[in-house]
Design a protein around this motif. Structure first.
Motif, short mmCIF file in Angstrom:
data_model
loop_
_atom_site.label_atom_id
_atom_site.label_comp_id
_atom_site.label_asym_id
_atom_site.label_seq_id
_atom_site.Cartn_x
_atom_site.Cartn_y
_atom_site.Cartn_z
N PHE A 434 1.05 -1.12 -0.07
CA PHE A 434 0.39 0.18 -0.20
C PHE A 434 0.93 0.78 0.35
O PHE A 434 1.25 2.24 1.51
CB PHE A 434 -0.76 -0.31 1.10
CG PHE A 434 -1.85 -1.04 1.35
CD1 PHE A 434 -2.43 -1.55 -0.01
CD2 PHE A 434 -1.77 -2.08 2.64
CE1 PHE A 434 -3.50 -3.25 0.58
CE2 PHE A 434 -2.40 -3.37 2.55
CZ PHE A 434 -2.97 -3.67 1.77
N PRO A 435 1.24 1.46 -1.07
CA PRO A 435 2.21 2.64 -1.36
C PRO A 435 1.98 3.87 -0.72
O PRO A 435 3.03 4.34 0.03
CB PRO A 435 2.87 2.26 -3.04
CG PRO A 435 1.71 1.86 -3.26
CD PRO A 435 0.95 0.90 -2.51
N GLU A 436 1.00 4.53 -0.97
CA GLU A 436 0.24 5.86 -0.14
C GLU A 436 0.40 5.57 0.92
O GLU A 436 0.77 7.07 1.65
CB GLU A 436 -1.37 6.22 -1.09
CG GLU A 436 -1.00 6.65 -2.10
CD GLU A 436 -0.86 5.42 -3.27
OE1 GLU A 436 -0.42 5.95 -4.19
OE2 GLU A 436 -0.80 4.20 -3.16
N LEU A 437 0.08 4.57 2.04
CA LEU A 437 -0.11 4.70 2.86
C LEU A 437 1.44 4.23 3.76
O LEU A 437 1.32 5.17 4.65
CB LEU A 437 -1.02 3.01 4.07
CG LEU A 437 -0.22 2.88 4.83
CD1 LEU A 437 -1.72 4.49 5.90
CD2 LEU A 437 -2.11 2.03 5.74
N GLU A 438 2.25 3.68 2.85
CA GLU A 438 3.16 3.28 3.05
C GLU A 438 4.36 5.00 3.81
O GLU A 438 5.00 5.54 4.49
CB GLU A 438 4.38 2.72 2.14
CG GLU A 438 5.55 1.89 3.27
CD GLU A 438 6.46 1.64 2.49
OE1 GLU A 438 7.15 0.47 2.69
OE2 GLU A 438 6.09 1.18 0.73
N GLU A 439 4.42 5.38 2.77
CA GLU A 439 5.10 6.76 2.24
C GLU A 439 4.28 8.25 3.77
O GLU A 439 5.15 8.41 3.86
CB GLU A 439 4.80 8.02 1.10
CG GLU A 439 5.16 9.31 0.86
CD GLU A 439 4.53 9.64 -0.34
OE1 GLU A 439 5.46 10.09 -0.93
OE2 GLU A 439 3.61 9.10 -1.19
N PHE A 440 3.23 7.75 3.41
CA PHE A 440 2.26 8.85 4.35
C PHE A 440 2.82 8.17 6.47
O PHE A 440 3.25 9.25 7.24
CB PHE A 440 0.66 8.65 4.83
CG PHE A 440 -0.23 9.75 5.82
CD1 PHE A 440 0.35 11.17 5.52
CD2 PHE A 440 -0.44 9.15 6.32
CE1 PHE A 440 -0.79 11.53 6.73
CE2 PHE A 440 -1.19 10.13 7.29
CZ PHE A 440 -1.24 11.21 7.49
N MET A 441 2.89 7.38 6.20
CA MET A 441 3.06 6.84 7.70
C MET A 441 4.77 7.24 8.03
O MET A 441 5.16 7.51 9.51
CB MET A 441 3.43 5.41 7.59
CG MET A 441 1.82 4.16 7.50
SD MET A 441 0.81 5.15 9.48
CE MET A 441 1.32 3.66 9.83
N GLU A 442 5.57 7.41 6.83
CA GLU A 442 7.37 7.26 7.28
C GLU A 442 7.68 9.28 6.94
O GLU A 442 8.20 9.06 7.66
CB GLU A 442 7.46 6.99 6.05
CG GLU A 442 8.17 5.35 5.84
CD GLU A 442 8.70 5.01 4.85
OE1 GLU A 442 9.14 5.41 3.86
OE2 GLU A 442 8.69 3.56 4.56
N GLU A 443 6.67 9.70 6.50
CA GLU A 443 6.38 11.38 6.20
C GLU A 443 6.23 11.63 8.19
O GLU A 443 7.12 12.50 8.42
CB GLU A 443 5.67 11.60 4.84
CG GLU A 443 6.43 11.27 3.23
CD GLU A 443 6.13 12.18 3.19
OE1 GLU A 443 4.03 12.53 3.34
OE2 GLU A 443 5.87 12.52 1.50
#
Length: 583
Positions: A434-443
């Motif tokens: 889930f790339p959008e979710l992963e990116e948001f969690m990291e940011e």
């Protein structure tokens, strides 16, 4: 086990030849596109090549000219000479109008295929053609172009003629063997209900699919109403329920009701017919599975999108804001519950423009804007945009022409396995699918444990609903012999004779080469003569529709001409209508 009955395949009909004794039925011969056609010497009507049969010509004579049915052959010979004389007299006079008439049909066909209004022929196409001709060649050929009849009425009649010709060819093809139906109740632009029916059949070595008919539904559109309309249309076209092997519909009560639905009525007259609930429709029902918490996020996101998109002023102001901020996109996508519209794309666009949407809503609806500053809400939005995007990808892969139940079920089975794997990965703290979710969690430095519970809960619920609507087959390998006849040589549900035939086929190395170079359905059609039992059994599986995709986009004469792969016989149509100058 049931033994698969042997049935000789129906071969495509060959061109029939005219015989001199046919004049006794009042018919002479006319050649169109190097094919002989019977032409009535009384009314000059030209019939299809398939009508070069005494019984069909006699039927025309007795139906159209009953008072001449008892006339001697000499009478029809005299009529034939008169007809030939008339042709010679008018031949030189009709050269240009005849070409103009054919051009009129060609243009009408293009208009129908482009789904343009009929008036475009006279208001745009002819003036454009004249302007091009005058500019490139002077006035030499302009007068000939002016003779092409492209009025609104002419175009409408041409399209109707071509639609009827296509339907005539279609019916002749369907009658040659077994067929499957796909049907759907559709509403047109005037909110009138129509029963739309597509047919899939074998012809010329391939499986073909085309619109069979579109008929208006009156009264309450009950299962009985739809069956009556379907049954009467099939009988009117001379199609037998005995040859129908499958029907695909949605799950409306009027369609699949056990007592009064269309399915119940069809099974009363044709108990052998296999009914299929549209796989795309079932997938759409499954995708609506949401925990109340996630459903609340979806509803709020929809309100945001509709607040901006449903008001022209808001749409323009938001586009200006996006332009000033240098955003990649200038607007949101409209959300709709229509089956083919992707919630995934809508949510991804909202997620990508979340900062722009927040700035806009702060001035117009601060309560909605507050959600876009809540990390928990945004986390769930990011997840929904990802999972709906994957569901949309599955939906799109199920759409298209010439799909089989086997391949569609394979795609569903694959997605179910992915859901199981994704659940296991989330439980291990991995969300890279889930790339959008992963990116948001990291940011935002969020811990993956905070999303594990609601994601796994939703994925498990999705899988449960997929299993409910798509239960696992007890023996999914049952049809492997169709996919791989040269590696699967034993099947427990076959009779001994049929299994022997499969062993023989699998040993034929010449056929193995053909199998590797042809689509699956074409291969099984090609072996009808050598292995009729196997071919029939395979086509009984490959022919039925697995979804009602075609029914979602088509009806009317214009669309029959637009979507049909059967070409109208324009030369034949021209020969049956008198050519006149443009008017």
């Amino acid at each position: 086990t049931d033994k698969v009955e042997s049935k000789q395949p129906n071969q495509p009909s060959k061109s029939r030849k005219y015989r001199e004794e046919y004049i006794q039925y009042g018919f002479t011969c006319i050649i169109i596109s190097e094919v002989q056609h019977p032409q009535c010497v009384v009314c000059t009507e030209v019939l299809p090549n398939e009508s070069l049969k005494p019984v069909k010509m006699l039927r025309h004579l007795k139906t159209k000219h009953p008072f001449l049915a008892a006339k001697p052959t000499d009478f029809f010979l005299r009529k034939e000479r008169e007809l030939q004389g008339q042709k010679k007299v008018i031949s030189s006079q009709t050269t240009i109008p005849t070409k103009a008439q054919k051009a009129s049909y060609e243009v009408a066909c293009l208009i129908a295929q482009a789904k343009k209004p009929h008036t475009i022929g006279e208001t745009l196409i002819k003036p454009a053609a004249v302007a091009i001709c005058r500019t490139m060649y002077g006035d030499k050929h302009v007068q000939e172009l002016e003779a092409v009849p492209l009025s609104d009425g002419k175009i409408s009649r041409r399209i109707t003629d071509m639609a009827q010709d296509i339907k005539c060819q279609l019916i002749d093809r369907v009658k040659q063997g077994t067929y499957a139906l796909q049907l759907h109740e559709s509403l047109d632009v005037s909110n009138s209900a129509n029963l739309l029916v597509f047919v899939r059949y074998s012809f010329d070595g391939t499986l073909n699919e085309d619109m069979l008919f579109c008929a208006p539904l009156e009264a309450k559109c009950t299962g009985e109403d739809m069956f009556t309309k379907l049954d009467s249309n099939l009988k009117e076209e001379g199609l037998s329920w005995d040859q129908c092997i499958g029907v695909c519909t949605d799950d409306a009560a009027a369609m699949l009701g056990k007592k009064k639905g269309l399915k119940a009525r069809v099974l009363q007259v044709a108990p052998h017919v296999n009914f299929t609930h549209c796989i795309i429709h079932r997938e759409a029902l499954v995708s609506k599975t949401l925990h109340p918490e996630l459903n609340s996020v979806l509803e709020t996101a929809t309100k945001m999108v509709n607040y901006i998109k449903s008001r022209p002023l808001n749409t323009r102001l938001f586009a200006t804001l996006c332009s000033e901020l240098g955003s990649e996109h200038q607007g949101l996508l409209f959300h709709s519950d229509v089956r083919w519209i992707s919630r995934g794309k809508v949510l991804i666009r909202l997620y990508e423009l979340r900062d722009e949407v927040r700035l806009f809503l702060m001035e117009h609806d601060s309560q909605l804007a507050d959600h876009l500053t809540d990390p928990d809400w945004l986390t769930r939005l990011a997840y929904l945009s990802c999972i709906f995007d994957k569901l949309n990808g599955l939906n799109m892969s199920l759409q298209g022409e010439n799909t089989s139940i086997m391949t569609l079920n394979d795609k569903i089975r694959s997605f179910k396995r992915k859901l199981d794997r994704w659940t296991a990965r989330v439980e291990m703290g991995r969300i890279d699918m889930f790339p959008e979710l992963e990116e948001f969690m990291e940011e935002n430095g969020l811990n993956g444990d905070t999303v594990t519970e609601f994601i796994t809960s939703h994925l498990q619920a999705l899988l449960e609903h997929f299993n409910k609507f798509f239960p696992e087959e007890t023996a999914p390998e049952k049809y492997d012999w169709i996919r791989s006849p040269f590696t699967v040589t034993t099947t427990s549900h076959f009779s001994s004779d049929t299994e022997d035939a499969l062993v023989e086929l699998s040993s034929d190395r010449t056929l193995m080469s053909a199998f590797n170079s042809k689509p699956l359905s074409e291969f099984w059609i090609s072996v009808q003569k050598e292995y009729p039992q196997l071919s029939r059994a395979a086509l009984d599986i490959l022919t039925p529709f697995g979804c009602s995709y075609l029914c979602e986009k088509t009806f009317s004469d214009d669309l029959r001409v637009a979507v049909s792969k059967i070409k109208p016989r324009i030369d034949l149509l021209c020969s049956t209508h008198s050519a006149h100058p443009s008017h």
